[in-house]
Design a protein around this motif. Sequence first.
Motif, PDB file in Angstrom:
ATOM      1  N   GLU A 229      -4.560 -16.856  -2.917  1.00 48.63           N
ATOM      2  CA  GLU A 229      -4.993 -16.147  -4.129  1.00 48.63           C
ATOM      3  C   GLU A 229      -5.104 -14.644  -3.869  1.00 48.63           C
ATOM      4  N   LEU A 230      -5.664 -14.297  -2.721  1.00 50.96           N
ATOM      5  CA  LEU A 230      -5.796 -12.878  -2.377  1.00 50.96           C
ATOM      6  C   LEU A 230      -4.434 -12.219  -2.219  1.00 50.96           C
ATOM      7  N   ARG A 231      -3.481 -12.941  -1.636  1.00 48.80           N
ATOM      8  CA  ARG A 231      -2.127 -12.388  -1.499  1.00 48.80           C
ATOM      9  C   ARG A 231      -1.534 -12.077  -2.868  1.00 48.80           C
ATOM     10  N   LEU A 232      -1.701 -12.994  -3.804  1.00 50.22           N
ATOM     11  CA  LEU A 232      -1.187 -12.756  -5.158  1.00 50.22           C
ATOM     12  C   LEU A 232      -1.912 -11.595  -5.823  1.00 50.22           C
ATOM     13  N   GLU A 233      -3.219 -11.568  -5.687  1.00 47.80           N
ATOM     14  CA  GLU A 233      -3.997 -10.480  -6.284  1.00 47.80           C
ATOM     15  C   GLU A 233      -3.643  -9.134  -5.653  1.00 47.80           C
ATOM     16  N   ALA A 234      -3.285  -9.138  -4.388  1.00 47.23           N
ATOM     17  CA  ALA A 234      -2.914  -7.898  -3.688  1.00 47.23           C
ATOM     18  C   ALA A 234      -1.642  -7.272  -4.259  1.00 47.23           C
ATOM     19  N   THR A 235      -0.817  -8.061  -4.918  1.00 42.78           N
ATOM     20  CA  THR A 235       0.386  -7.477  -5.536  1.00 42.78           C
ATOM     21  C   THR A 235       0.022  -6.595  -6.718  1.00 42.78           C
ATOM     22  N   ARG A 236      -1.194  -6.746  -7.236  1.00 47.07           N
ATOM     23  CA  ARG A 236      -1.648  -5.967  -8.391  1.00 47.07           C
ATOM     24  C   ARG A 236      -2.718  -4.940  -8.048  1.00 47.07           C
ATOM     25  N   ARG A 237      -3.273  -5.020  -6.850  1.00 49.69           N
ATOM     26  CA  ARG A 237      -4.388  -4.144  -6.465  1.00 49.69           C
ATOM     27  C   ARG A 237      -4.050  -3.440  -5.150  1.00 49.69           C
ATOM     28  N   PRO A 238      -3.665  -2.179  -5.231  1.00 51.83           N
ATOM     29  CA  PRO A 238      -3.261  -1.456  -4.011  1.00 51.83           C
ATOM     30  C   PRO A 238      -4.322  -1.433  -2.914  1.00 51.83           C
ATOM     31  N   GLU A 239      -5.586  -1.297  -3.250  1.00 52.10           N
ATOM     32  CA  GLU A 239      -6.634  -1.248  -2.220  1.00 52.10           C
ATOM     33  C   GLU A 239      -6.738  -2.598  -1.511  1.00 52.10           C
ATOM     34  N   LEU A 240      -6.672  -3.668  -2.272  1.00 53.02           N
ATOM     35  CA  LEU A 240      -6.699  -4.993  -1.672  1.00 53.02           C
ATOM     36  C   LEU A 240      -5.443  -5.216  -0.833  1.00 53.02           C
ATOM     37  N   ARG A 241      -4.308  -4.752  -1.327  1.00 48.15           N
ATOM     38  CA  ARG A 241      -3.063  -4.874  -0.557  1.00 48.15           C
ATOM     39  C   ARG A 241      -3.208  -4.171   0.787  1.00 48.15           C
ATOM     40  N   ASP A 242      -3.791  -2.979   0.791  1.00 49.57           N
ATOM     41  CA  ASP A 242      -3.994  -2.252   2.047  1.00 49.57           C
ATOM     42  C   ASP A 242      -4.923  -3.019   2.988  1.00 49.57           C
ATOM     43  N   THR A 243      -6.024  -3.535   2.449  1.00 48.43           N
ATOM     44  CA  THR A 243      -6.982  -4.283   3.267  1.00 48.43           C
ATOM     45  C   THR A 243      -6.349  -5.547   3.826  1.00 48.43           C
ATOM     46  N   LEU A 244      -5.679  -6.294   2.963  1.00 46.24           N
ATOM     47  CA  LEU A 244      -5.080  -7.551   3.385  1.00 46.24           C
ATOM     48  C   LEU A 244      -3.932  -7.310   4.364  1.00 46.24           C
ATOM     49  N   THR A 245      -3.146  -6.282   4.127  1.00 46.76           N
ATOM     50  CA  THR A 245      -2.068  -5.937   5.056  1.00 46.76           C
ATOM     51  C   THR A 245      -2.640  -5.622   6.430  1.00 46.76           C
ATOM     52  N   LYS A 246      -3.701  -4.834   6.460  1.00 49.65           N
ATOM     53  CA  LYS A 246      -4.322  -4.503   7.747  1.00 49.65           C
ATOM     54  C   LYS A 246      -4.880  -5.757   8.412  1.00 49.65           C
ATOM     55  N   THR A 247      -5.555  -6.592   7.659  1.00 47.74           N
ATOM     56  CA  THR A 247      -6.137  -7.816   8.216  1.00 47.74           C
ATOM     57  C   THR A 247      -5.055  -8.724   8.792  1.00 47.74           C
TER      58      THR A 247
END
Length: 187
Positions: free
Chosen positions: A104-122
């Motif tokens: 779910e977070l991966r999908l949400e990260a496609t719409r939220r740049p800050e989450l994408r950055d956090t998830l990419t780093k993680t």
Amino acid sequence: MVTNPQRRTTLVDAAIDVLARDGARGLTFRAVDAEAGVPKGTASNYFANRDDLLNQAAARIHLRVAVDPAEGTERDPAALLTQFMHLLLHRISDDRAGWLALLELRLEATRRPELRDTLTKTLRDNLNANVEGRRAGNLPGDDLTTVLLYYAMTGLILEHLTLPGVLDDVDLDALVADFVRRSLPGS
């Protein structure tokens, strides 16, 4: 912001359960409070906003399923690597909510740049930790072996936890052992 670390962890774990069950659209402070069994308004005292909660959930998921190198009991390096892959598969299978929340977070990260950055780093940090762990543990293979196993396991886990019927007739432990054997140089 309240700083009780145990309560914060409880709330983040509740958020992961809500994400797994209801998806990113269902993740609200009220839903997290209900899942955690705390008074209404508690989550909003711990997280600046929904994005903060999403980012902390993204960072927490991998901690819930991490395999400790001390859990390895095999003496043969290839057998030890296989044991670690089995431990990972079973740990994630036992925490199905964590893995589904990560999707779910991966999908949400496609719409939220800050989450994408956090998830990419993680996720990048997790992959790098796996590479370093193989090196430090003197496990067989090379960095590419680790990357291949990482993505083979990711695909297997995705299928196993989302559409388990596809793999009904497959012995997952044998498949994991085969992943390891085939990914090692010289096999």
